[in-house]
Write an enzyme that holds these catalytic residues in place. Structure first.
Site, PDB file in Angstrom:
ATOM      1  N   ASN A  42       0.764  -1.092  -0.019  1.00 58.57           N
ATOM      2  CA  ASN A  42       0.145  -0.016   0.160  1.00 58.57           C
ATOM      3  C   ASN A  42       0.984   1.216  -0.086  1.00 58.57           C
ATOM      4  O   ASN A  42       0.293   2.683   0.067  1.00 58.57           O
ATOM      5  CB  ASN A  42      -0.970  -0.009   0.941  1.00 58.57           C
ATOM      6  CG  ASN A  42      -1.742  -1.410   1.356  1.00 58.57           C
ATOM      7  OD1 ASN A  42      -2.269  -1.712   0.414  1.00 58.57           O
ATOM      8  ND2 ASN A  42      -2.162  -1.925   2.467  1.00 58.57           N
ATOM      9  N   HIS A 128     -14.517  -1.173   5.210  1.00 58.57           N
ATOM     10  CA  HIS A 128     -13.415  -1.976   5.769  1.00 58.57           C
ATOM     11  C   HIS A 128     -13.681  -2.769   7.293  1.00 58.57           C
ATOM     12  O   HIS A 128     -14.583  -2.147   7.763  1.00 58.57           O
ATOM     13  CB  HIS A 128     -12.149  -1.002   6.191  1.00 58.57           C
ATOM     14  CG  HIS A 128     -10.988  -1.639   6.277  1.00 58.57           C
ATOM     15  ND1 HIS A 128     -10.212  -1.455   7.678  1.00 58.57           N
ATOM     16  CD2 HIS A 128      -9.894  -2.225   5.771  1.00 58.57           C
ATOM     17  CE1 HIS A 128      -9.140  -1.825   7.662  1.00 58.57           C
ATOM     18  NE2 HIS A 128      -8.949  -2.475   6.514  1.00 58.57           N
ATOM     19  N   GLU A 170     -15.789   4.212   2.406  1.00 56.39           N
ATOM     20  CA  GLU A 170     -14.503   4.449   2.176  1.00 56.39           C
ATOM     21  C   GLU A 170     -14.561   5.460   0.925  1.00 56.39           C
ATOM     22  O   GLU A 170     -15.479   5.615   0.229  1.00 56.39           O
ATOM     23  CB  GLU A 170     -13.947   3.199   1.592  1.00 56.39           C
ATOM     24  CG  GLU A 170     -13.502   2.096   2.838  1.00 56.39           C
ATOM     25  CD  GLU A 170     -12.994   0.707   2.722  1.00 56.39           C
ATOM     26  OE1 GLU A 170     -11.863   0.690   1.600  1.00 56.39           O
ATOM     27  OE2 GLU A 170     -13.368  -0.225   3.354  1.00 56.39           O
ATOM     28  N   SER A 174     -10.798  -0.835  -0.487  1.00 58.93           N
ATOM     29  CA  SER A 174      -9.507  -1.366  -0.311  1.00 58.93           C
ATOM     30  C   SER A 174      -9.188  -2.764  -1.251  1.00 58.93           C
ATOM     31  O   SER A 174      -8.071  -3.064  -1.400  1.00 58.93           O
ATOM     32  CB  SER A 174      -9.231  -1.472   0.977  1.00 58.93           C
ATOM     33  OG  SER A 174     -10.037  -2.431   1.580  1.00 58.93           O
ATOM     34  N   ASP A 199     -13.539   7.405   4.961  1.00 56.63           N
ATOM     35  CA  ASP A 199     -12.246   6.742   5.292  1.00 56.63           C
ATOM     36  C   ASP A 199     -11.471   6.788   3.914  1.00 56.63           C
ATOM     37  O   ASP A 199     -11.831   6.219   2.653  1.00 56.63           O
ATOM     38  CB  ASP A 199     -12.477   5.216   5.522  1.00 56.63           C
ATOM     39  CG  ASP A 199     -11.375   4.411   5.688  1.00 56.63           C
ATOM     40  OD1 ASP A 199     -10.145   4.991   5.371  1.00 56.63           O
ATOM     41  OD2 ASP A 199     -11.425   3.452   6.422  1.00 56.63           O
ATOM     42  N   HIS A 202      -6.900   5.021   1.230  1.00 60.34           N
ATOM     43  CA  HIS A 202      -6.177   4.720  -0.212  1.00 60.34           C
ATOM     44  C   HIS A 202      -6.586   5.756  -1.036  1.00 60.34           C
ATOM     45  O   HIS A 202      -5.931   5.855  -2.061  1.00 60.34           O
ATOM     46  CB  HIS A 202      -7.190   3.371  -0.579  1.00 60.34           C
ATOM     47  CG  HIS A 202      -6.644   2.117   0.024  1.00 60.34           C
ATOM     48  ND1 HIS A 202      -5.362   1.549   0.178  1.00 60.34           N
ATOM     49  CD2 HIS A 202      -7.371   1.571   1.065  1.00 60.34           C
ATOM     50  CE1 HIS A 202      -5.668   0.575   0.787  1.00 60.34           C
ATOM     51  NE2 HIS A 202      -6.820   0.357   1.512  1.00 60.34           N
ATOM     52  N   LYS A 233      -0.140   4.466   4.462  1.00 60.48           N
ATOM     53  CA  LYS A 233      -0.344   3.830   2.955  1.00 60.48           C
ATOM     54  C   LYS A 233       0.530   4.709   2.080  1.00 60.48           C
ATOM     55  O   LYS A 233       1.863   4.711   2.407  1.00 60.48           O
ATOM     56  CB  LYS A 233      -1.704   3.735   2.903  1.00 60.48           C
ATOM     57  CG  LYS A 233      -2.103   2.262   3.402  1.00 60.48           C
ATOM     58  CD  LYS A 233      -3.684   2.284   3.576  1.00 60.48           C
ATOM     59  CE  LYS A 233      -3.654   0.786   4.141  1.00 60.48           C
ATOM     60  NZ  LYS A 233      -5.068   0.553   4.679  1.00 60.48           N
TER      61      LYS A 233
HETATM   62  C1  LIG Z   1      -5.519   0.131   5.985  1.00 61.07           C
HETATM   63  C2  LIG Z   1      -7.014   0.570   6.148  1.00 61.07           C
HETATM   64  C3  LIG Z   1      -7.266   1.093   7.516  1.00 61.07           C
HETATM   65  C4  LIG Z   1      -6.587   0.967   8.685  1.00 61.07           C
HETATM   66  O1  LIG Z   1      -5.305   1.588   8.575  1.00 61.07           O
HETATM   67  P1  LIG Z   1      -3.926   1.165   9.322  1.00 61.07           P
HETATM   68  O2  LIG Z   1      -3.264   2.524   9.715  1.00 61.07           O
HETATM   69  O3  LIG Z   1      -3.260   0.184   8.750  1.00 61.07           O
HETATM   70  O4  LIG Z   1      -4.554   0.612  10.814  1.00 61.07           O
HETATM   71  C5  LIG Z   1      -8.549   1.439   7.628  1.00 61.07           C
HETATM   72  N1  LIG Z   1      -9.320   1.812   6.574  1.00 61.07           N
HETATM   73  C6  LIG Z   1      -8.946   1.289   5.295  1.00 61.07           C
HETATM   74  C7  LIG Z   1     -10.036   1.258   4.323  1.00 61.07           C
HETATM   75  C8  LIG Z   1      -7.836   0.622   5.312  1.00 61.07           C
HETATM   76  O5  LIG Z   1      -7.574   0.086   3.848  1.00 61.07           O
END
Ligand SMILES: *Cc1c(COP(=O)(O)O)cnc(C)c1O
Length: 381
Positions: A42, A128, A170, A174, A199, A202, A233
């Site tokens: 990522n 997620h 999101e 993801s 969220d 990404h 990421k």
């Molecule tokens: C990776 C991810 C998270 C968690 O983030 P981390 O910093 O790895 O704990 C939360 N939401 C989504 C959509 C993700 O892909």
């Protein structure tokens, strides 16, 4: 004690293992003693190992030490925490920003703080796991709406009698790599007097010149949206943040349990993230380079007739009929010098190999991938 349970997991072909590396990951990754081209990370801009210098880290270490020592509300915060929050707010175009220890911890802390028991949460069906857990931890009723379906969401909001409403989605999903219609969700939320939580794990560092989904959709005043983003990421470090109105930040400082009852992030990690933001702000080509690679992979997959679902971004699922096909495809790619793991239930419903494309991939890396996939198709397996 758990051997029957473990056997059951093995029988379904769903047994998982932790893989630990002996070297940094970047364009290449060492797995099982082999150097492979890395399509699993990522770290979309290659900042995790090619970002901040040792000297810069050393400086922060000398100034602030390594561990934070306490929660931010006691004594754990440093000037670096504040500096990064200021930079994040500017980057996202919001009044304020607030750091969290990870994306997971942000979602399971902030969602319950925003949704009390007289609230209803409307959550996309492909959200997620950390969002699902955040909804569970809140005492609100959770209503799941069809993936990216604004009409379904509208109908569900209108038939709810909850006094307060929170919509959670999101930005780039993801596991599927499609983009939620954030502008439409935002318009609907305004019309229906609901709060929107995005969220952008990404989308940050990828969409909107790197600034994320709100910039991508041209949302002029993102202060009435609560945007979550991660430092882990594209920003190549560790940790997460929420960017929103100053008053909302103040409310979260006073209510989020995963902030109040957990030690602050080590400042060195934050220095890395700050460095990444400055690089994105300082050079448009960083993000343009990523999108050039993304387009090349999509074009190639289309020419091969591969099923990549709804993907339109750096995350590309190669959809498979079953778990064994996904495992075979991943294994084939590994023999061809490419690391792209199979993703199986319960992470996703439909098994797949998940490709993630990075700005550090070269043109010949993309060609290697496409040639390997062509041979896989020709083999007819
Ligand atoms: C990776 C991810 C998270 C968690 O983030 P981390 O910093 O790895 O704990 C939360 N939401 C989504 C959509 C993700 O892909």
């Amino acid at each position: 004690m758990f051997s029957d349970d473990l056997n059951m997991i093995r029988q379904k072909g769903l047994h998982r293992q932790i893989i630990d590396r002996a070297a940094p990951q970047g364009r290449l990754i060492e797995i099982g003693g082999c150097m492979l081209v890395n399509f699993s990370s990522n770290d979309y801009l290659g900042f995790a190992s090619g970002g901040v210098s040792g000297a810069e880290i050393r400086e922060i270490l000398d100034e602030f030490g390594f561990g934070a020592g306490a929660s931010r509300l006691l004594s754990g915060g440093t000037l670096v925490h504040g500096q990064l929050e200021e930079a994040l707010a500017r980057f996202k175009g919001t009044e304020g920003a607030l750091l969290f220890n990870s994306g997971y911890v942000a979602n399971i802390g902030v969602i319950p703080a925003l949704a009390s028991d007289e609230c209803a949460i409307f959550s996309d069906e492909l959200n997620h796991a950390s969002i699902i857990d955040g909804c569970r931890l809140s005492r609100a009723r959770t209503v799941v709406y069809r993936h990216c379906d604004v009409d379904d969401l509208r109908a569900r909001i209108r038939s709810s009698d909850a006094v307060r409403k929170l919509v959670v989605s999101e930005s780039i999903f993801s596991m599927d790599g499609d983009i939620a219609p954030i502008a439409d969700l935002y318009r609907l939320c305004r019309a229906e007097n609901a709060l929107l939580y995005v969220d952008d794990a990404h989308g940050t560092g990828v969409l909107g010149g790197g600034r994320g989904a709100c910039a991508h959709f041209g949302i002029r005043d993102p202060n009435d949206i609560v945007q979550m983003g991660t430092l882990s990421k594209s920003l190549g470090s560790f940790g997460a943040f929420v960017a929103t109105a100053a008053e909302t930040v103040e409310y979260l400082v006073n209510t989020v349990r995963t902030l109040i009852f957990s030690t602050a992030l080590p400042p060195v990690l934050l220095a890395g993230a700050l460095h990444s933001i400055r690089r994105i702000e300082g050079d448009e080509k960083v993000i343009e380079g990523l999108w050039e690679r993304i387009r090349a992979v999509h074009r190639g997959l289309e020419a091969l007739g591969m099923d990549k679902g709804r993907s339109e971004t750096q995350i590309v699922p190669l959809l498979c009929e079953g778990v064994s096909e996904a495992m075979n495809l991943s294994e084939h790619l590994r023999r061809e010098g490419i690391y792209a793991p199979a993703i199986r239930p319960p992470s996703v419903q439909r098994p797949r190999v998940r490709l993630s494309i990075s700005a550090v991939h070269s043109e010949s890396d993309v060609q290697l991938l496409l040639d390997a996939l062509r041979r896989y198709r020709e083999r007819g397996s």
